[in-house]
Structures are given as C-alpha cells and as structure tokens.
Design an enzyme around this catalytic site. Structure first.
Site, PDB file in Angstrom:
ATOM      1  N   CYS A  80     -12.055  32.640  22.323  1.00 19.47           N
ATOM      2  CA  CYS A  80     -10.686  32.338  21.950  1.00 19.47           C
ATOM      3  C   CYS A  80     -10.623  32.403  20.193  1.00 19.47           C
ATOM      4  O   CYS A  80     -10.761  31.323  19.643  1.00 19.47           O
ATOM      5  CB  CYS A  80     -10.221  30.821  22.257  1.00 19.47           C
ATOM      6  SG  CYS A  80      -8.636  30.535  21.938  1.00 19.47           S
ATOM      7  N   LYS A 105     -12.103  36.948  24.229  1.00 20.18           N
ATOM      8  CA  LYS A 105     -12.742  35.898  25.260  1.00 20.18           C
ATOM      9  C   LYS A 105     -11.956  34.793  25.558  1.00 20.18           C
ATOM     10  O   LYS A 105     -12.276  33.799  24.790  1.00 20.18           O
ATOM     11  CB  LYS A 105     -14.334  35.707  24.637  1.00 20.18           C
ATOM     12  CG  LYS A 105     -15.118  36.906  24.473  1.00 20.18           C
ATOM     13  CD  LYS A 105     -16.336  36.400  23.966  1.00 20.18           C
ATOM     14  CE  LYS A 105     -17.437  37.638  23.826  1.00 20.18           C
ATOM     15  NZ  LYS A 105     -17.795  38.476  24.863  1.00 20.18           N
ATOM     16  N   THR A 106     -11.223  34.932  26.270  1.00 19.12           N
ATOM     17  CA  THR A 106     -10.069  33.823  26.863  1.00 19.12           C
ATOM     18  C   THR A 106      -9.964  33.518  28.141  1.00 19.12           C
ATOM     19  O   THR A 106     -10.455  34.386  29.012  1.00 19.12           O
ATOM     20  CB  THR A 106      -8.820  34.188  26.195  1.00 19.12           C
ATOM     21  OG1 THR A 106      -8.247  35.373  27.037  1.00 19.12           O
ATOM     22  CG2 THR A 106      -8.739  34.496  24.764  1.00 19.12           C
ATOM     23  N   CYS A 151      -3.563  34.916  23.514  1.00 16.08           N
ATOM     24  CA  CYS A 151      -3.976  33.671  22.666  1.00 16.08           C
ATOM     25  C   CYS A 151      -2.835  33.179  22.337  1.00 16.08           C
ATOM     26  O   CYS A 151      -2.015  33.669  21.584  1.00 16.08           O
ATOM     27  CB  CYS A 151      -4.795  34.519  21.691  1.00 16.08           C
ATOM     28  SG  CYS A 151      -5.433  33.038  20.597  1.00 16.08           S
TER      29      CYS A 151
END
Length: 423
Positions: free
Chosen positions: A172, A317-318, A352
C-alpha cells in the site's frame, strides 16, 4: 471442518493444492479455487493465530476505526474445506513438489500457490524497532501500533511531525501519506496547524507513481502546509533524543546524512519478500517471486503460482490487487491441473483509497504502467478529486466486503480478463 494439522517429522502429507499464507491472498484464492471445483483438496500453511484486515490500520491511526474491528481469530477465517497447518515454511523444493515446514516435516503438492506476503524489515532503519511505541515514534504498519499513532496525533499541539516513506516496493504505497493527511486534517480542525511543522520525507522522487492523481494530492499538501522532501530516506532513529536521520543524494554524487528533530515520527520500514523466497531460485533479481504478469504462474516452474505482496509483478501491493488476482490464479491453476490452456489474465489492477481528510478520499485505481482502470461510476471516482462517496465506500462498505465477500470467494467486480494468447 477445519483440520489444524500436525505432521510428524519424516512423514509427508499430500494435497492437490497447497497454499502458503493465510492472509488476504491465501484465503481468497482458496475460496476461489473451491468455488470452481469442490473436489480439489486444499491445504493452507499459516503460522499466525490472528488474521488482520490491514487496510483498516490507517483508519485506526486516524481515529476512525476501533482496533478490534481489524482482526479476527484465524480459525474463524480459515475456510472449513481446507486442511490448516499452523506452521511456517522454511523452503520450497520444487524438484520434489514439496514445501518444508519449520518442524522439519514436508507437505507434497500437485500445484503450489505462494502467498506469504512480505516482510517488514524493521532492522533496515537503525534504532527504529527499539524506538517504536515511545517518545512519539510510531508506525501504522506495526500490529497494535496504530492506536499509539492516534494518541500522538491527539496530544500533539505544537512542534514537528515527521512522516517517512521508504524505497519502493512497499505494501500500500499510499499508506505513509494516508497517515499524514488524516493527522494533518485533525490538526487543522483542532486549530493547531499553524503551530506545527509537518514534513513528508519520501525516498522516491514523486508524490505518487500515477500522475493522474498527483494534482489532487498536491492540493492537500498545500492546504495542510506540508513540507515535502523527495529522495529523503529515513536511515536511523534515536528515540530518547527525538532525532531522525535522513539520507539524501549530494551534488557530488555521494550521499549526505541530515539529522532532523521531531516531536512525532510516523516511520515506515523498508520491505522485502520472506527469506525462503528471496534467497531461492524462485525469486527475480529484486528478490520477489518471479511470476508471469498476466497468468500469475511462475516463469520457470509451471506448477507454482503466486499472488499478493510477495509477487514480483509490477502492480501495487494492495488488498484490491488480491481481489483481482485470486480469480485469475484459481482459473489458471485449475486449467493447469487439467492440462488445459490458461485463459485468465491479470492486468495489474490495484486500488489505493487515499484518505486525504476525514470524510473524503481520492480513490486511485490503476493497472500495469499506471493505466487507469476505474471500476466505479464517475460520481464515486472521477480520478482527479476527493469524494465523500469514496470515503463511504472505504469506511462503511469495504470492511464488510472483505470479511464476508472476498474471503468467502464472492468475486465482486473481479472477473478475470481473457488472455490474448493461450500458450
């Protein structure tokens, strides 16, 4: 019923699909596989006793969520149709189709899914781990620490607040800024903003990696009077002295170190893949799991797939990335087991929700190469402005959708794309 399994040393148990990791990625992909074929035997290897909804930690740090809503006992989350090994993985033996556990036992698989997440390298910043939780040093990335963040925000009436962001990739990437914006919004509403020196130290060279969202963020930087420092990397913390050390590039090509005093420091550590991945032949040059961008199958080992934060693919990367990845891995893994062409494609989607104030969010949705991939109507996400509707989505809807949707295999807005070629 869930089987919390132990394996005597020397004995090898076999499952059709073995999933390493019981976080968002591991449990979601297990549910997606089972949804498509209930006859496939699945095992999950996960040592933790608690499952965390990590996107909620930022909201705890901003006084929006209570800490207890962000975690549940792992037995309540592990699907009832899997065998659960509450162990850690120390190695993957792809030649024998086995994973090695920390007690020395092995588990054999026909197909392996690697979803162990990433490792927060707290020791990568000298003195940071020892400093956490006192002297104003905090991090929403640390389990249980977000409440201390909120305490510090409420109690800070004057002085200097520092927020750091390490080199990419990190989970994140917007989270270091989210903590800063929510804090600054509180200070503004409390009438203490003019007495505070708020600084953002970003190891990168830009505010956000997707240019379309930068103007909206810059407007909030200006609104809160935040001093932004690019290519400024936190390398050391002295908690008792309340000194942070930042490394910046010098004009002569050498690095320079600068000490900055603080009253509050929200620090984010550098991040890396777990050791059993980064020090193996399964890793790419950067130490991340070496996957095909679209199929999420390993580039050289055809019966290994991966998803989530461990992946070496170029997506954010979430948890939102996992939501899109899980059905792709499920479809392609099943096709692989049946010797059929892999038809599902992942296009790099990540989301995001940038909490720029309490009540508004800039909802960034994008894929590989920063290509915008909006999945909501424009009144929720127009890509340029913060909206109340996006806040409502994150604060009121996403936790429920996580616990009762994604982890249960309900693939809301997650239909896989179709591959342009079927190798």
């Amino acid at each position: 019923m869930i089987s919390n399994t132990t394996t005597p040393k020397g004995e090898v148990k076999t499952h059709t699909v073995v999933i390493v990791g019981g976080g968002a990625a591991g449990i979601s992909v297990a549910a997606s596989i089972h949804k498509r074929d209930r006859d496939i035997g699945i095992a999950i290897i996960e040592p933790a006793s608690t499952h965390h909804y990590q996107p909620g930690w930022t909201m705890v740090g901003g006084g929006v969520f209570r800490p207890e809503v962000t975690s549940r006992p792992m037995p309540e989350v592990i699907p009832p149709f899997v065998s659960w090994y509450q162990k850690a993985v120390t190695a993957v033996d792809q030649d024998k189709n086995q994973v090695v556990l920390d007690d020395g036992s092995c588990i054999e698989y026909k197909a392996l899914v690697l979803a162990p997440g990433l490792e927060l390298n707290w020791s990568g910043i000298e003195g940071l781990e020892a400093a956490l939780g006192s002297n104003g040093v905090t991090s929403n990335y640390r389990e249980g620490m977000a409440s201390y963040t909120w305490d510090m925000v409420q109690n800070l009436k004057q002085g200097r607040a520092l927020f750091s962001q390490p080199p990419m990739p990190i989970k994140c990437a917007g989270a270091p800024q989210k903590a800063m914006y929510l804090s600054a919004d509180y200070w503004l509403k409390q009438g203490v903003q003019s007495k505070l020196d708020v600084q953002f130290h970003n190891a990168g060279a830009v505010l956000f990696g997707v240019p379309a969202y930068v103007p909206a963020l810059e407007a909030y930087i200006e609104k809160y009077g935040i001093d932004v420092n690019f290519q400024s990397t936190l390398v050391a913390v002295n908690g008792p002295a309340k000194i942070a050390v930042f490394r910046t590039p010098g004009a002569d090509g050498n690095h320079q170190e600068r000490e900055v005093s603080f009253d509050m420091l929200h620090a984010v550590p550098p991040q890396r893949a777990p050791k059993f991945i980064r020090e193996s032949t399964l890793a790419n040059e950067g130490g991340w799991l070496d996957l095909e961008d679209d199929t999420l199958r390993h580039k050289t080992v055809p019966n290994i797939f991966g998803l989530g934060d461990v992946s070496g693919t170029g997506n954010a990367k979430t948890a939102a990335a996992v939501r899109k990845q899980a059905p792709v891995v499920a479809e392609n893994l099943i096709a692989s087991l049946r010797n059929e062409p892999m038809r599902a494609a992942y296009l790099g989607y990540g989301s995001c929700p940038l909490t720029v104030e309490n009540g508004k969010i800039v909802l960034a949705e994008f894929g590989y190469g920063g290509v915008l991939q909006p999945s909501f109507p424009k009144w929720i996400n127009d890509g340029t402005q913060a909206t109340k509707a996006a806040w409502w989505l994150k604060a009121k809807q996403l936790p429920t959708l996580y616990w009762h949707g994604m982890l249960k295999g309900r693939e809301w807005l997650a239909r896989p794309a179709v591959r342009s070629t079927n190798d």
